[in-house]
Design an enzyme around this catalytic site. Structure first.
Site, PDB file in Angstrom:
ATOM      1  N   ASN A 137       4.357   1.166 -17.551  1.00  0.00           N
ATOM      2  CA  ASN A 137       3.868   0.399 -16.411  1.00  0.00           C
ATOM      3  C   ASN A 137       2.566  -0.257 -16.859  1.00  0.00           C
ATOM      4  O   ASN A 137       1.536   0.402 -16.977  1.00  0.00           O
ATOM      5  CB  ASN A 137       3.632   1.331 -15.221  1.00  0.00           C
ATOM      6  CG  ASN A 137       3.226   0.561 -13.976  1.00  0.00           C
ATOM      7  OD1 ASN A 137       2.945  -0.626 -14.032  1.00  0.00           O
ATOM      8  ND2 ASN A 137       3.196   1.254 -12.855  1.00  0.00           N
ATOM      9  N   HIS A 152       7.958  -2.039  -3.504  1.00  0.00           N
ATOM     10  CA  HIS A 152       8.253  -0.595  -3.498  1.00  0.00           C
ATOM     11  C   HIS A 152       9.759  -0.335  -3.597  1.00  0.00           C
ATOM     12  O   HIS A 152      10.216   0.770  -3.281  1.00  0.00           O
ATOM     13  CB  HIS A 152       7.726   0.107  -2.223  1.00  0.00           C
ATOM     14  CG  HIS A 152       6.238   0.129  -2.109  1.00  0.00           C
ATOM     15  ND1 HIS A 152       5.598   0.026  -0.901  1.00  0.00           N
ATOM     16  CD2 HIS A 152       5.275   0.248  -3.032  1.00  0.00           C
ATOM     17  CE1 HIS A 152       4.290   0.080  -1.080  1.00  0.00           C
ATOM     18  NE2 HIS A 152       4.078   0.198  -2.383  1.00  0.00           N
ATOM     19  N   ARG A 176      -5.761  -3.216   2.565  1.00  0.00           N
ATOM     20  CA  ARG A 176      -5.104  -4.447   3.047  1.00  0.00           C
ATOM     21  C   ARG A 176      -4.946  -4.408   4.561  1.00  0.00           C
ATOM     22  O   ARG A 176      -4.662  -3.352   5.134  1.00  0.00           O
ATOM     23  CB  ARG A 176      -3.716  -4.605   2.413  1.00  0.00           C
ATOM     24  CG  ARG A 176      -3.759  -4.813   0.917  1.00  0.00           C
ATOM     25  CD  ARG A 176      -2.365  -5.205   0.405  1.00  0.00           C
ATOM     26  NE  ARG A 176      -2.305  -5.082  -1.038  1.00  0.00           N
ATOM     27  CZ  ARG A 176      -1.471  -4.284  -1.693  1.00  0.00           C
ATOM     28  NH1 ARG A 176      -0.592  -3.550  -1.039  1.00  0.00           N
ATOM     29  NH2 ARG A 176      -1.506  -4.239  -3.009  1.00  0.00           N
ATOM     30  N   GLU A 193       9.304   6.830  -9.312  1.00  0.00           N
ATOM     31  CA  GLU A 193       9.715   5.500  -9.783  1.00  0.00           C
ATOM     32  C   GLU A 193       9.995   5.512 -11.282  1.00  0.00           C
ATOM     33  O   GLU A 193      10.918   4.860 -11.760  1.00  0.00           O
ATOM     34  CB  GLU A 193       8.620   4.473  -9.469  1.00  0.00           C
ATOM     35  CG  GLU A 193       8.553   4.148  -7.986  1.00  0.00           C
ATOM     36  CD  GLU A 193       7.201   3.646  -7.526  1.00  0.00           C
ATOM     37  OE1 GLU A 193       6.261   4.465  -7.455  1.00  0.00           O
ATOM     38  OE2 GLU A 193       7.075   2.453  -7.231  1.00  0.00           O
TER      39      GLU A 193
END
Ligand code: ADP
Length: 415
Positions: free
Chosen positions: A7, A180, A241, A385
């Site tokens: 990643n 996601h 956010r 993930e």
């Protein structure tokens, strides 16, 4: 097959090395501060203690070489030679409309990821750097890419289109993509397995609540709608956010505060959410702690955060005309029993009866947090993930090696 999962961010690179025979993690770690002075490589070989090495790592190619050196290190390594790495899988944030599934890296795929730089200017270029860095260090090793957006490519136009002139969609592909997806895919399948029912027969709302947060309506194993939009800014209130807001606030704020568009964009992405409302932190642990010691701003931030999740669960139950289970995952979703309780408290009308003792249990395993008679189940399912990236990479590389395969296949929709 040993699969290395990467990643890659703009100044960091996280990695996990899997042995796919039993899906065990042989080693994992991260390189931080790439391109800055004193970069740090933290490496965890199997169950042994973490090793840290500080050195100058000027670019991602050097970072990958350092990781490979560490994986084959005589004391801290877990591999005999780098040739024991048979495939590399990368996380890529944005696959646009081009990728509805994971694919092997080919020149066409790389071109397409580059074409999508506009849609994810912070993420996709960094992922591309990671792919090139692996290419220069391991030129003969096949690579795969797994997209955060791919799982959501099943959404119908009524979910993914915005009610703005359609020319903007046709010309610039302005639409909802959702993020996601890798996590939601993994978590929905784990939840179905836990419930002992096929995912194709379930109506789920998956709440991936971490620093970034989203809810997804998973209808019969496919994404039907999701709260993040063209970018990850839309939807739930998050750590920093804003989530949903009236778009007219943007020009109004620019005028009133004499800010630039970039400054407002940065405010909405980095200085809003839990951080702005609580005035304390973007970290849910600190907000809850402050709330429990009587801080009113922290309480308001917590209430707003939980309320938005509850609203989306209700909306998605309506969108799917039913609900079998709500699934909580990621940092906050897996760890904050207080938040889960507050979200579920207002959902008794849907048939969610929380069991407080079950909700308070902590374990790294999927588990039920509703009472036995609850019409709709609520579950906590840890996300993974990296494992899904390793599985997809393994499957694609194994398929490409079968005699009937016509070379590096799986170039995805429209590429
Ligand atoms: P990211 O979106 O960066 O992948 P994670 O899914 O790892 O984030 O979630 C990180 C967040 O999880 C932290 O910012 C923190 O707010 C939250 N978190 C972790 N542990 C707890 C906990 N015990 N209680 C509440 N929140 C937690």
């Amino acid at each position: 097959m040993n699969v290395l999962v990467i990643n890659s961010g703009s100044s960091s690179l996280k990695y996990q090395l899997y042995d796919m025979r039993d899906e065990s993690i042989l080693a994992k770690g991260r390189v931080e501060r790439i391109g800055m002075d004193s970069s740090i490589l933290s490496h965890e070989p199997g169950n042994r203690p973490e090793v840290r090495e500080v050195s100058e790592i000027l670019d991602h190619t050097t970072a990958v070489r350092k990781v490979l050196d560490m994986l084959t290190h005589r004391e801290f390594g877990v591999l005999r030679t780098i040739h024991d790495i048979e495939a590399v899988g990368h996380r890529v944030v944005h696959g646009g409309e081009s990728f509805g599934e994971s694919v092997l890296v080919t020149p066409e795929v790389k071109l397409e990821i580059r074409r999508l730089f506009d849609l994810a200017p912070l993420h996709n270029p960094a992922h591309m750097t990671g792919i090139s860095a692996v290419e220069s260090n391991l030129p003969d090793v096949p690579q795969a890419v797994v997209f955060d957006t791919a799982f959501h490519q099943t959404m119908p136009p009524s979910s993914y289109l915005y009610a703005i002139p359609t020319v903007l969609y046709r010309k610039h592909k302005i639409r909802r993509y959702g993020f996601h997806g890798t996590s939601v895919d993994y978590v929905s399948r784990s939840a179905a397995e836990f419930l002992g029912r096929p995912v194709s027969g379930l109506k789920l709302v998956v709440c991936h609540i971490g620093n970034g947060a989203s809810c997804t309506a998973v209808l019969h194993g496919k994404s039907y709608d999701t709260s993040m939009g063209m970018t990850p800014l839309e939807g739930l209130m998050m750590g920093t956010r804003s989530g949903d807001l009236d778009p007219a606030i943007v020009p109004y704020t620019i005028n009133k505060e004499e800010l630039t568009l970039n400054e407002v964009n940065s405010m909405l992405n980095k200085h809003s959410g839990l951080l702005a409302v609580s005035g304390i932190s973007s970290d849910m642990r600190e907000v809850v702690q402050a709330m429990e010691s009587g801080n009113e701003s922290a309480r308001l931030a917590f209430e707003m955060y939980a309320y938005r999740i509850r609203k989306y669960i209700g909306a998605y139950a309506a969108a799917m005309n039913g609900l079998d289970a709500v699934v909580f995952t990621a940092g906050v979703g897996e760890n904050s029993d207080v938040l889960r309780k507050r979200v579920c408290e207002g959902l008794t009308f849907l048939g969610i009866e929380l069991d407080e003792a079950r909700n308070a249990v902590r374990s790294g395993e999927p588990r039920l947090i509703t009472a036995d008679g609850s019409r709709v189940a609520a579950l906590v399912v840890p996300t993974n993930e990296e494992l899904l990236i390793a599985r997809d990479t393994y499957r694609l590389v194994a398929q490409s090696r079968t005699p009937e395969s016509s070379g590096p296949s799986g170039t995805g929709k429209g590429t």
